[in-house]
Design an enzyme around this catalytic site. Structure first.
Site: not given
Ligand code: NAP
Length: 512
Positions: A184, A280, A314
């Site tokens: 995002n 995060e 988020c």
């Molecule tokens: P996501 O599906 O959890 O993916 C985040 C990152 O983790 C991606 O680079 C993903 O790789 C990687 N990943 C997936 N499985 C993994 C594993 N088993 N081991 C290591 N890395 C792995 O999240 P998203 O859909 O991209 O983003 C949305 C989420 O992020 C929402 O829940 C949002 O709330 C959260 N977020 C939180 C914050 C905060 O500050 N707390 C800020 C922004 C977003 P690939 O996608 O390349 O496979």
């Protein structure tokens, strides 16, 4: 909503292909579509396998990106590991100069960054500018934040056990920091992790989301140009199941700084072994609207809170709990304000809200809305979907057991719940297992304090939408929203470790 009017020309990287600085990151160009390289050990490299990158704007292919497997990622980790002394040889004042040069280069080549954010993430102009500006600002802030890397001087004579000794507690870099980022904020989130890591003298291996990898590659190229020594920053593109897990499980990586969903964060917590973690994770920001709030102002801010970045934040306002006296006025004002956020083509200057990251993501959000409607929620506005575009959706008469009241939505939807009074509002807003952000609207200072103290989130914003990440304040989650605090100085605390040096002093008469 009529289908958003899209510019007829196919989405393409024009600015990128016209800019000589970025030639190194491109392996080849076929019919206007670039194939990208990864950045390992100071060289831009081919990979064994590639995947198509599509844009959420019209679903067309805009590039091909490497799919780094575990072995290739291991090569990037090794490069970071071997260069952990190289970065320490670059004095702090030089690191700050290189960060300042990086910030200049981001802004000089801003058109390219803007275009990448628009094409890979569907971001409209305002959001492109905000994200590039915030990334540059994070680099510039290093000059002010460097003092966090100092330590402490402790005289020992406050305890009989350490009398006759003094201690210097110094902060040292960890070694290799792994950075894993979500889709995002594909430029700002990696920048917010890489900056404190390098500033504190660590080397980095970074992986962005496979859905939005180009902004991170551009960042790596400007950092190389600015003068970061080879091997100090290494970037791989590839899915979490390959590249991500290789970073998380590598014994050479001392800290993983991860931003992403709670589900993946929990998995990383299980599989990472004995390393430091900065997590995060997901959020479910409740907005509490009390009976003395400025209802019109609260409505406008709540709407920005659930529509900005198409709700894919988020810290998005993900439910509003409203005291009954002002409930009807609030719903009406929200519906009116939501009319300002009709989704459109992000290539047009006037567009405020673009698509979600993919048509699948928009369908998932649509299904949550349908589920709420089937359980009695009233659709007050929106819920019209065309491919990845979803109109701002307002659900009234939502009840606590509906999934939209409980789960992260990550789309432009505002569920609104009616409550009797402040006590009930707080009860509802503190039910969710997430603990990232919340906000409260009231004119009364005592209520602000009382409610803010009770809300169980890492950040509480009063009379505004939550906007964490950018700027000067630290942020991070409680409970299912993660652990650790981000914010450059706070991140440096996590990305260094303490060493206690104890000096035995000479005879008492010589110590004075
Ligand atoms: P996501 O599906 O959890 O993916 C985040 C990152 O983790 C991606 O680079 C993903 O790789 C990687 N990943 C997936 N499985 C993994 C594993 N088993 N081991 C290591 N890395 C792995 O999240 P998203 O859909 O991209 O983003 C949305 C989420 O992020 C929402 O829940 C949002 O709330 C959260 N977020 C939180 C914050 C905060 O500050 N707390 C800020 C922004 C977003 P690939 O996608 O390349 O496979």
């Amino acid at each position: 909503m009529a289908p958003p009017e899209l510019v007829t020309e196919q989405a393409r990287f024009h600015a990128l292909l016209d800019d000589d600085l970025f030639a190194a990151i491109i392996e080849s160009v076929d019919d206007g579509t670039p194939t990208f390289r990864n950045f390992i050990g100071g060289t831009w490299r081919k990979c064994h396998e590639y995947t198509d990158l599509t844009t959420p704007i019209d679903g067309s292919t805009i590039g091909r990106v490497p799919v780094a497997d575990a072995e290739e990622t291991e090569g990037a980790i090794d490069a970071a590991f071997q260069n952990r002394r190289t970065i320490r040889d670059l004095p702090g004042h030089k690191r700050i100069e290189v960060f300042e040069r990086t910030a200049e280069l981001i802004l000089e080549h801003r058109d390219v960054f803007r275009e990448a954010l628009m094409l890979e993430a569907g971001k409209p102009r305002h959001d492109q500018d905000a994200e590039t500006g915030a990334a540059a600002e994070r680099m510039r802030a290093t000059r002010a934040e460097a003092p966090h890397i100092y330590g402490d001087y402790l005289p020992g004579d406050w305890s009989a056990d350490t009398d006759g000794k003094v201690s210097l507690v110094i902060r040292e870099p960890l070694g290799v920091v792994g950075s894993i980022a979500p889709f995002n904020y594909p430029l700002f989130i990696p920048a917010a992790k890489i900056t404190p890591a390098l500033l504190a003298g660590n080397t980095v291996v970074a992986k962005s989301s496979i859905q939005t990898p180009v902004s991170m590659l551009l960042l790596a190229r400007v950092m190389e140009e600015a003068g970061w020594p080879a091997g100090t920053l290494n970037v791989v593109t590839g899915p979490g199941s390959g590249a991500g897990e290789a970073i998380v499980t590598s014994p050479k990586v001392r800290l993983v700084s991860f931003t992403g969903s709670t589900g993946v964060g929990k998995r990383i917590h299980k599989t990472s072994g004995l390393k430091k973690l900065h997590l995060e994770l997901g959020g479910k920001a409740y907005s509490v609207v009390l009976d003395d709030a400025d209802v019109q102002d609260a409505a406008v801010k709540n709407v920005a809170g659930f529509c900005k970045n198409s709700g894919q934040r988020c810290d998005a306002v993900s439910a509003a709990v409203v005291v009954e006296d002002v409930y009807d006025d609030f719903v009406e004002a929200v519906v009116k304000a939501a009319g300002e956020w009709s989704p459109g083509d992000p290539r047009k200057a006037e567009t405020k809200m673009g698509p979600l990251i993919s048509a699948d993501a928009a369908r998932r959000v649509e299904a949550m809305v349908e589920d709420a409607k089937s359980k009695g929620a009233r659709l007050a506005a929106g819920a019209e979907r065309h491919d990845a575009f979803l109109s701002p959706t307002v659900l009234a008469d939502v009840t606590p057991e509906m999934a939209v009241a409980r789960d992260e939505i990550f789309g432009p939807v505002l569920p609104i719940l009616k409550v009797k009074d402040e006590r009930e509002a707080v009860k509802q807003a503190t039910k969710t297992p997430y603990g990232l952000d919340s906000c409260v609207f009231t004119k009364d200072f005592e209520r602000m304090w009382r409610v803010a103290k009770q809300l169980n989130t890492g950040m509480v914003t009063i009379n505004d939408l939550p906007k964490h990440g950018v700027g000067h304040f630290p942020f991070g989650g409680q409970r299912e929203s993660g652990m650790g605090r981000e914010g450059i100085g706070y991140s440096i605390d996590l990305m260094t470790e303490l060493k206690t040096m104890v000096f035995k002093l000479g005879p008492k008469e010589q110590r004075r």
